[in-house]
Design a protein around this motif. Structure first.
Motif, mmCIF file in Angstrom:
data_model
loop_
_atom_site.group_PDB
_atom_site.id
_atom_site.type_symbol
_atom_site.label_atom_id
_atom_site.label_comp_id
_atom_site.label_asym_id
_atom_site.label_seq_id
_atom_site.Cartn_x
_atom_site.Cartn_y
_atom_site.Cartn_z
ATOM 1 N N GLU A 16 0.841 -1.145 0.463
ATOM 2 C CA GLU A 16 0.020 0.010 0.360
ATOM 3 C C GLU A 16 0.700 0.645 0.086
ATOM 4 N N GLN A 17 0.597 2.135 -0.378
ATOM 5 C CA GLN A 17 1.173 3.642 -0.670
ATOM 6 C C GLN A 17 0.687 4.583 0.596
ATOM 7 N N PHE A 18 -0.472 3.778 1.062
ATOM 8 C CA PHE A 18 -1.486 4.910 1.940
ATOM 9 C C PHE A 18 -1.868 3.804 2.797
ATOM 10 N N GLN A 19 -1.224 4.468 4.792
ATOM 11 C CA GLN A 19 -2.395 3.650 5.715
ATOM 12 C C GLN A 19 -2.801 4.597 6.268
ATOM 13 N N LEU A 20 -3.528 4.107 7.178
ATOM 14 C CA LEU A 20 -4.317 4.275 7.870
ATOM 15 C C LEU A 20 -4.804 3.629 9.410
ATOM 16 N N MET A 21 -4.120 4.362 10.425
ATOM 17 C CA MET A 21 -4.178 3.424 11.458
ATOM 18 C C MET A 21 -4.854 4.263 12.532
ATOM 19 N N THR A 22 -5.103 3.517 13.887
ATOM 20 C CA THR A 22 -5.685 4.945 15.017
ATOM 21 C C THR A 22 -4.189 4.253 15.645
ATOM 22 N N LEU A 23 -4.259 5.124 16.611
ATOM 23 C CA LEU A 23 -3.160 5.007 17.966
ATOM 24 C C LEU A 23 -3.288 3.459 19.241
ATOM 25 N N ASP A 24 -3.956 3.339 19.204
ATOM 26 C CA ASP A 24 -4.987 2.329 20.046
ATOM 27 C C ASP A 24 -4.680 1.003 19.702
ATOM 28 N N LEU A 81 3.945 4.179 23.710
ATOM 29 C CA LEU A 81 2.920 4.188 23.724
ATOM 30 C C LEU A 81 1.893 4.172 25.306
ATOM 31 N N ARG A 82 1.615 5.022 25.957
ATOM 32 C CA ARG A 82 0.747 4.448 27.203
ATOM 33 C C ARG A 82 -1.145 5.440 26.929
ATOM 34 N N GLY A 83 -1.590 4.321 26.151
ATOM 35 C CA GLY A 83 -2.556 4.511 26.546
ATOM 36 C C GLY A 83 -3.032 6.221 25.634
ATOM 37 N N GLU A 84 -2.219 7.007 24.337
ATOM 38 C CA GLU A 84 -2.166 7.591 24.186
ATOM 39 C C GLU A 84 -3.413 7.410 23.179
ATOM 40 N N LYS A 85 -4.106 8.351 22.698
ATOM 41 C CA LYS A 85 -5.815 8.017 21.267
ATOM 42 C C LYS A 85 -5.531 9.285 20.229
ATOM 43 N N GLY A 86 -6.182 8.683 19.232
ATOM 44 C CA GLY A 86 -5.717 9.268 17.647
ATOM 45 C C GLY A 86 -5.203 8.383 16.735
ATOM 46 N N TYR A 87 -4.663 9.402 16.213
ATOM 47 C CA TYR A 87 -5.202 8.663 14.336
ATOM 48 C C TYR A 87 -2.969 8.798 13.581
#
Length: 272
Positions: A16-24, A81-87
């Motif tokens: 893939e040339q693009f990936q989207l995931m969440t921090l958690d 990571l220690r439970g941060e939220k985001g993308y």
């Protein structure tokens, strides 16, 4: 630690040339080790803990809610990571170049910067549309459009940090030129000639916007690359000196100590 173990891992995009995931829900290996990318990565920390921080090119940065961090190819990144939220958006160089103003990003956006409430709300809407498309049809052209919209918002936020458009463009050009030529061009005049201003005026712009000088910016770039090689490479101090354009290893050692307070051997041993 032997030399092969000291080579810093480089993370690559898959097919893939693009990936989207969440921090958690993202892959832990993307955070729990020191690494570089061969692509651009945009991290939006929508919610962080009180003591959240990350390290980017040997500098530690505390994090706040609604901050963006953009990691350019080759930068050294480390965060647990220690439970941060985001993308997290992982974007190939090709797509990033199409969607974003790379010079503005590299000049003012790689360190964490905050989004205002309205910008955060707009970005949240765009990310929601992007996420829906990514897990659905995943049409590349539409994802590029959403990414471009997202980048417009965040680069506007970066732009507000520097009110002078002309000076900002000159700083962007200077950063790009230093990145391309810092090993072989150490004189301010070269960069001033390329930007078509006097050396005095260029230093005034840099002093007002960055609180430094052109020569110091070049030196900082050399020191950063030296730190990367000393920390994660397999070259000797002498080999690093020659790689960075120093004809004399002892002069390189004095240069490094002047700017860091430590000699290269001591820095290398401290990272071992």
């Amino acid at each position: 630690m032997n030399s092969s173990e000291k080579n810093i891992p480089v993370h690559h995009l898959s097919s893939e040339q693009f990936q989207l995931m969440t921090l958690d829900t993202g892959h832990p290996e993307n955070f729990n080790d020191v690494h570089r990318h061969n692509f651009f990565e945009i991290i939006w920390f929508s919610h962080v803990r009180e003591n959240s921080s990350l390290e980017l090119d040997f500098e530690s940065h505390s994090l706040k809610n609604n901050q963006i961090c953009i990691i350019a190819p080759g930068q050294v990144f480390n965060m647990k990571l220690r439970g941060e939220k985001g993308y997290v958006l992982a974007v190939s160089r090709e797509i990033f170049k199409e969607a974003c103003d790379i010079e503005t990003i590299l000049t003012g956006g790689t360190c964490p910067f905050s989004l205002g409430p309205q910008s955060a709300e707009t970005c949240n809407t765009i990310i929601s549309l992007m996420e829906e498309e990514y897990i659905g049809a995943s049409r590349v052209d539409l994802l590029k459009t959403y990414l471009k919209a997202f980048c417009i918002i965040i680069t506007e936020q970066i732009g507000r940090q520097d009110p002078s458009i002309n000076d900002r463009q000159r700083i962007q050009k200077l950063v790009s030129l230093i990145e391309e030529h810092y090993i072989v061009q150490r004189e301010t005049r070269f960069y001033a000639d390329q930007i078509k201003v006097s050396t005095h005026h260029l230093n005034d712009i840099v002093r007002l916007s960055r609180g430094t000088t052109v020569k110091k910016m070049i030196a900082q770039r050399l020191i950063l690359e030296a730190k990367r090689e000393l920390s994660f490479g397999a070259l000797t101090v002498k080999e690093i000196a020659f790689k960075l354009g120093f004809s004399d290893a002892s002069y390189f050692s004095r240069f490094f100590k002047k700017h860091t307070g430590r000699n290269p051997e001591g820095f290398k041993e401290g990272k071992a």
